[in-house]
Each structure stands twice: as structure tokens, then as C-alpha cells.
Design a protein around this motif. Structure first.
Motif, PDB file in Angstrom:
ATOM      1  N   ALA A   1       0.819  -1.213   0.000  1.00 44.10           N
ATOM      2  CA  ALA A   1       0.000   0.000   0.000  1.00 44.10           C
ATOM      3  C   ALA A   1       0.853   1.263   0.000  1.00 44.10           C
ATOM      4  CB  ALA A   1      -0.935  -0.005   1.200  1.00 44.10           C
ATOM      5  N   ALA A   2       2.053   1.174   0.554  1.00 44.83           N
ATOM      6  CA  ALA A   2       2.936   2.346   0.592  1.00 44.83           C
ATOM      7  C   ALA A   2       3.499   2.683  -0.782  1.00 44.83           C
ATOM      8  CB  ALA A   2       4.078   2.092   1.574  1.00 44.83           C
ATOM      9  N   LYS A   3       3.474   1.708  -1.705  1.00 39.25           N
ATOM     10  CA  LYS A   3       4.101   1.920  -3.005  1.00 39.25           C
ATOM     11  C   LYS A   3       3.137   1.826  -4.176  1.00 39.25           C
ATOM     12  CE  LYS A   3       8.592   0.052  -1.533  1.00 39.25           C
ATOM     13  NZ  LYS A   3       9.633  -0.984  -1.806  1.00 39.25           N
ATOM     14  N   LEU A   4       1.983   1.202  -3.951  1.00 42.66           N
ATOM     15  CA  LEU A   4       1.110   0.874  -5.073  1.00 42.66           C
ATOM     16  C   LEU A   4      -0.329   1.236  -4.747  1.00 42.66           C
ATOM     17  CD1 LEU A   4       1.350  -0.698  -7.844  1.00 42.66           C
ATOM     18  CD2 LEU A   4       0.582  -2.711  -6.586  1.00 42.66           C
ATOM     19  N   PRO A   5      -1.038   1.896  -5.655  1.00 44.26           N
ATOM     20  CA  PRO A   5      -2.455   2.183  -5.405  1.00 44.26           C
ATOM     21  C   PRO A   5      -3.255   0.895  -5.267  1.00 44.26           C
ATOM     22  CG  PRO A   5      -1.620   3.458  -7.265  1.00 44.26           C
ATOM     23  CD  PRO A   5      -0.577   2.441  -6.941  1.00 44.26           C
ATOM     24  N   PHE A   6      -4.351   0.946  -4.529  1.00 45.43           N
ATOM     25  CA  PHE A   6      -5.252  -0.194  -4.440  1.00 45.43           C
ATOM     26  C   PHE A   6      -5.835  -0.489  -5.832  1.00 45.43           C
ATOM     27  CE2 PHE A   6      -5.229   1.468  -0.095  1.00 45.43           C
ATOM     28  CZ  PHE A   6      -5.001   0.301   0.630  1.00 45.43           C
ATOM     29  N   ASN A   7      -6.130  -1.762  -6.042  1.00 44.89           N
ATOM     30  CA  ASN A   7      -6.729  -2.224  -7.300  1.00 44.89           C
ATOM     31  C   ASN A   7      -5.837  -1.975  -8.513  1.00 44.89           C
ATOM     32  OD1 ASN A   7      -8.965  -3.004  -5.784  1.00 44.89           O
ATOM     33  ND2 ASN A   7     -10.021  -1.064  -6.122  1.00 44.89           N
TER      34      ASN A   7
END
Length: 449
Positions: free
Chosen positions: A52-58
Motif C-alpha cells: 500500500a505504501a508503493k502501489l495504489p489499491f486495485n
């Protein structure tokens, strides 16, 4: 938004057992039980928060590289496949995963809920080698499934970890394997169907990960409380949570131990951590140094201790039908595997791992459960390893030691760290003999100098 608020309110409604009714021993015992119950969910946060710190959800992220010692977020990673990953926020609408036809190569998408149970699979075994479109929905969605879908997967969790594995058949195959990754696609249902986009919800804020293996054990309860509203708990689980509320373990509520029970709860949490740690080394009945995979991996039911032990040792293990993970901690004499010694691991003729996909033997540092750095950058050997030399009778002998062997084929050498280590034998799409326990695991014999 109404469903999300009701989930958060669950913590308040469970607070029906009061701390005043507990003595010190009861509080300690309850904290130990709660720790075992909560461990897997809290350890799951290590990967959730890192992604979550590096990548958007979905958003699906596929990485065309094999993992190595520098990868520290997941214990016991494989060195056989390219990984794909995504965090699916299913609070407002389902997501859609499209996969291409993948023929002559193993692949799978494992969907993991907040309890670390596996949902249905998408991939070679579960859905075949043809292209497909799959709907993944959370517990709050009540819509109609549009036409044109190959399957629907329902989750009790509002946040699902999607973990994809795509087989790599050696160094020369990496380019072709990377092409397969380009065919995977993840989109919200509204974009696929052309329907109205749901009103956006408040962004998910996951708690920062706290190392579950070090520091005060009761810190785990803070992580669990923050994550618990993301799951729709069963009636049996809600009864447990109702009891745990007396010691401050409540979904959606900041953890605060009752002042007069704080020390007892701290001791109980420490006892729970030790229980999980010990169980991680005793996941099944040992057979000549090997611990076969527990039969309920990925579908734990109310077996919270096995759930926690697997999360401690090799989180995100597949269902048995997808892959088996026999683990070796000892040699045939019962001594702990240690890089101060050299070992011979022998598969007799006709006893190579029985699989429909592939097998590999991976070595991990015994203290960290991570891949052990070595000069030749070799972390696993298996049926796709190009330099293996088989015995004259068709068997296979591997050498495990810190330094390169002088009297054995270099391609059969798996380097060890100087200290304790352990092994995972991965069998992807295991055949019947492996599944029913009749397959005899290889012997690991210490080589006397």
C-alpha cells in the motif's frame, strides 16, 4: 458507506464481557488465546502495508524478476516464478481480473483474505489454460453479475491480497515468461461494464507494520484491531471477539489493556507468541527430518494455531491441491541443519517429486526465513535447473554446504549459510502419491569430514 460504518461499529457491540470479571490468570489465558487468533492477520499487515505504501489499491503489479536475498517482506519466498501482486479494495465495487491463454506454462492467482485463508483460485489447475474474465466481489456487494464472465469469486474480506505466480523455466525463459505478465489486467467492474462509478469512499489507511517476532508481543493487538473491520467475521469468530473485548482486543478500536490487567495481558501475549513460534517448527509429524505440509493449509477453519504457525514460517502457502511444501529442519539423525556441516540430499531412482507442474528445493536462513546470500547466487535447485547431473540409476544427489564441493558436480551444489538453515521442497500441482502421503521424501545425511 453505511456498510463500512457498521463494520467499524462491530467493536463496540462486542464489548459485552467486562474486564472486572477477569482475574490475572484468566486475563493472561485470554490474551494468549487472542494472540494466537490474531497473529496471522497482524503478520499479514507486513505485506499489506508495504504494498500500500508503493502501489495504489486495485492496481496489478507484475515483476519480471526472480526474488533474492534482498527481498525481505515475505518469509520463505520462492525463486521459481515471477510474482504479480495487488491489493483489492472491494468496499465499493468488485474488481475484474482478465487473464490470457497460458499454455505449456504453470500460472496461478491466489486470493488471500484477512484471515490468510485462500479463496478460489484462477490459473492452470483451477480454471485451465484458456483466456478468461473473473469477477472478485467483497461481502457488501449485492449487484447482478453481467454476462461474459468466466467465474465469480466472493470474499468475506473487504481487502483481498491477490498473489500471482508465473512459472519461469530457467534463465533463458525469462523473456517469454515476462510476455505472459503483459496479458494480465485488473479493472474495477464499473469500467468493464460501463456502469456508473460508485461514490468514492475514504481511502484505506493501513497500520504501519510492527515486527511480530520482536518487541512487546501485545503490540500485535493494535495492528489486529485496526485491520479487523476489513473482514466479515463468522458467528463463531464473533463469539471469540466478544470474549477478547474484555482485554481490549476489539475491531476498529485503539488497543488499550485495562490498567489492572496490563501485566497479565502482556504475559499472555508473550506466551501466545511463544506458542505460535514453537508450533511453526512442529507443523506436522516429522518424518526423517521433514515436516509434511499440514493438510488444512489455506483453509484453516477454527485451527488458529496452525494458521498462525504457517504465517510465522511460510505465509501465503497454497492449498495442497495447488502446491505442497514439505519443510526440513533436521538431518536423518535429528540434528538441526547447520552450514558448519555438509549434507547429502538424495532422491532414489523413481522417487523424484511427483508433480504435474514443477518441483524445487529452496534453502533459507534458519533465523530470518529469507533466501541466503551466496557467491553463485543460487537459492534453489529443481527440475528446471540446467546444470543438474543425475545418478547413473536415475536418482539425484544434491550437496548442501557453504563452500563449493570438490568431488561433486557443481550444478548439484546448493550453498548454505554458515549457521542454521532449513529447506522447503515445493511440489506444484502434486500428484496423488504426494497428496496421500505415500511419496517418500528424500534423505538428508550429514557428510562426515
Amino acid at each position: 458507506m453505511r456498510n463500512w460504518i457498521s463494520a467499524l461499529a462491530l467493536g463496540a457491540s462486542l464489548g459485552t464481557v467486562h474486564a472486572a470479571n477477569l482475574d490475572q490468570q484468566q486475563a493472561k489465558a485470554l490474551a494468549q488465546e487472542a494472540y494466537v487468533f490474531a497473529y496471522a492477520t497482524a503478520e499479514h499487515d507486513k505485506v499489506l502495508s508495504a504494498i500500500a505504501a508503493k502501489l495504489p489499491f486495485n492496481r496489478l503489479y507484475s515483476e519480471a524478476r526472480l526474488l533474492g536475498p534482498q527481498d525481505t517482506k515475505v518469509v520463505s519466498p520462492n525463486n521459481d516464478t515471477f510474482y504479480s501482486r495487488a491489493l483489492l479494495d472491494l468496499r465499493s465495487e468488485p474488481v475484474v481480473l482478465d487473464v490470457p491463454a497460458v499454455q505449456g506454462r504453470y500460472y496461478s492467482f491466489q486470493l488471500v483474505d484477512m484471515r490468510t485463508d485462500n479463496l478460489d483460485y484462477i490459473g492452470t489447475r483451477a480454471t485451465g489454460d484458456q483466456a478468461g474474465r473473473y469477477l472478485i466481489a467483497g461481502p457488501d456487494w449485492q449487484g447482478e453479475v453481467p454476462s461474459g464472465f468466466s467465474g465469480v469469486i466472493r470474499s468475506p474480506s473487504r481487502l483481498v491480497f491477490l498473489l500471482g505466480r508465473t512459472e519461469v523455466k530457467g534463465e533463458a525463459d525469462q523473456k517469454d515468461a515476462a510476455q505472459v505478465l503483459m496479458g494480465y489486467a485488473l479493472q474495477p467492474l464499473s469500467k468493464v461494464s460501463g456502469g456508473a462509478t460508485p461514490e468514492p469512499l475514504a481511502p484505506l489507511q493501513l497500520p504501519a507494520y510492527t515486527d511480530t517476532k520482536q518487541g512487546p508481543a501485545q503490540a500485535l493487538f493494535s495492528t489486529f484491531n485496526a485491520l479487523a473491520p476489513l473482514h466479515q467475521w463468522t458467528a463463531a469468530e464473533q463469539k471469540k471477539l466478544a470474549r477478547f473485548a474484555a482485554i481490549g482486543v476489539k475491531p476498529g478500536v485503539a488497543f488499550q489493556a485495562p490498567a489492572d490487567l496490563d501485566e497479565a495481558i502482556a504475559q499472555g501475549a508473550e506466551a501466545g507468541r511463544e506458542q505460535v513460534r514453537a508450533a511453526s517448527s512442529q507443523l506436522s509429524v516429522e518424518q526423517q527430518g521433514w515436516f509434511p505440509s499440514p493438510s488444512n493449509v489455506g483453509k484453516y477453519g477454527d485451527d488458529d494455531l496452525t494458521r498462525g504457525a504457517v504465517a510465522w514460517r511460510y505465509i501465503y502457502a497454497n492449498d495442497a491441491a495447488e502446491a505442497l511444501y514439505p519443510m526440513a529442519l533436521h538431518d536423518t539423525r535429528g540434528q538441526i541443519l547447520d552450514g558448519q556441516h555438509a549434507y547429502r540430499l538424495h532422491f532414489p531412482a523413481g522417487q523424484l517429486p511427483p508433480v504435474n507442474a514443477f518441483w524445487s528445493l529452496t534453502l533459507y536462513d534458519g533465523k530470518t526465513q529469507l533466501l541466503a546470500a551466496n557467491p553463485v547466487q543460487r537459492y534453489a535447485l529443481g527440475d528446471r535447473s540446467p546444470g543438474l547431473q543425475y545418478d547413473a540409476d536415475g536418482g539425484l544427489t544434491l550437496i548442501l554446504q557453504a563452500d563449493a564441493p570438490k568431488a561433486a558436480p557443481q550444478g548439484n551444489w546448493l550453498p548454505t549459510p554458515q549457521g542454521p538453515f532449513n529447506l522447503l521442497l515445493r511440489l506444484y500441482l502434486p500428484k496423488g502419491g504426494a497428496l496421500d502421503g505415500s511419496y517418500q521424501l528424500p534423505t538428508i545425511t550429514r557428510i562426515e569430514s
